[in-house]
Design a protein around this motif. Sequence first.
Motif, PDB file in Angstrom:
ATOM      1  N   ASN A   1      24.423  27.871  -7.623  1.00 37.31           N
ATOM      2  CA  ASN A   1      24.710  26.986  -8.982  1.00 37.31           C
ATOM      3  C   ASN A   1      23.481  26.494  -9.494  1.00 37.31           C
ATOM      4  N   GLY A   2      22.086  27.241  -9.341  1.00 32.90           N
ATOM      5  CA  GLY A   2      21.049  27.022  -9.946  1.00 32.90           C
ATOM      6  C   GLY A   2      20.073  26.131  -9.284  1.00 32.90           C
ATOM      7  N   ARG A   3      20.573  25.076  -8.374  1.00 32.13           N
ATOM      8  CA  ARG A   3      19.961  24.122  -7.763  1.00 32.13           C
ATOM      9  C   ARG A   3      18.996  24.535  -6.651  1.00 32.13           C
ATOM     10  N   LEU A   4      18.039  24.052  -6.127  1.00 33.19           N
ATOM     11  CA  LEU A   4      17.281  24.354  -4.744  1.00 33.19           C
ATOM     12  C   LEU A   4      18.014  23.585  -3.594  1.00 33.19           C
ATOM     13  N   GLY A   5      18.039  24.333  -2.600  1.00 36.08           N
ATOM     14  CA  GLY A   5      18.693  23.407  -1.589  1.00 36.08           C
ATOM     15  C   GLY A   5      18.024  24.097  -0.268  1.00 36.08           C
ATOM     16  N   GLN A   6      17.952  23.321   0.835  1.00 41.33           N
ATOM     17  CA  GLN A   6      17.271  23.953   1.982  1.00 41.33           C
ATOM     18  C   GLN A   6      18.488  24.862   2.714  1.00 41.33           C
ATOM     19  N   ARG A   7      17.783  26.055   3.168  1.00 41.76           N
ATOM     20  CA  ARG A   7      18.891  27.156   3.927  1.00 41.76           C
ATOM     21  C   ARG A   7      17.793  27.463   5.277  1.00 41.76           C
ATOM     22  N   THR A   8      18.732  27.832   6.082  1.00 43.38           N
ATOM     23  CA  THR A   8      18.072  28.762   7.345  1.00 43.38           C
ATOM     24  C   THR A   8      17.712  30.084   6.661  1.00 43.38           C
ATOM     25  N   CYS A   9      16.596  30.684   7.102  1.00 39.20           N
ATOM     26  CA  CYS A   9      16.096  31.872   6.279  1.00 39.20           C
ATOM     27  C   CYS A   9      15.493  32.705   7.382  1.00 39.20           C
TER      28      CYS A   9
END
Length: 123
Positions: free
Chosen positions: A89-97
């Motif tokens: 959606n274009g927003r920054l979000g915290q994800r496990t990487c």
Amino acid sequence: MAIPSWPSTLPPPIGQVGNLGTEQLYIPPSETQFDDGPSRARRRSLFDETPRSITLKLTRAQFVTFREFVRDTLNCGARRFTAPVRQPNGRLGQRTCRIRGAVSETDQGPTSTVAFTLIVQDW
């Protein structure tokens, strides 16, 4: 043991314009062929993983931080971590990487450019 976080002094791993994106939105299913009937497909993992091509232009100080993070904190890229990544959606979000494969670095005098493949869970 807690999952480490992307250093706040580094730019978020969203890449530079022109090199964003992925070659596959999900890991293709595993298929099993049978002699008497259609093949069967099943997921390969319990969660979605999306590979993202990342290129970051870093100052010398940021490069030192990045190198220490990847080599020491992530044990040469072997550990997972959380990071702010750009969502669909274009927003920054915290994800496990996690980082897959090698990280390359190009020395450009006062800056360095690093490139790597970032595997984002549940992108």
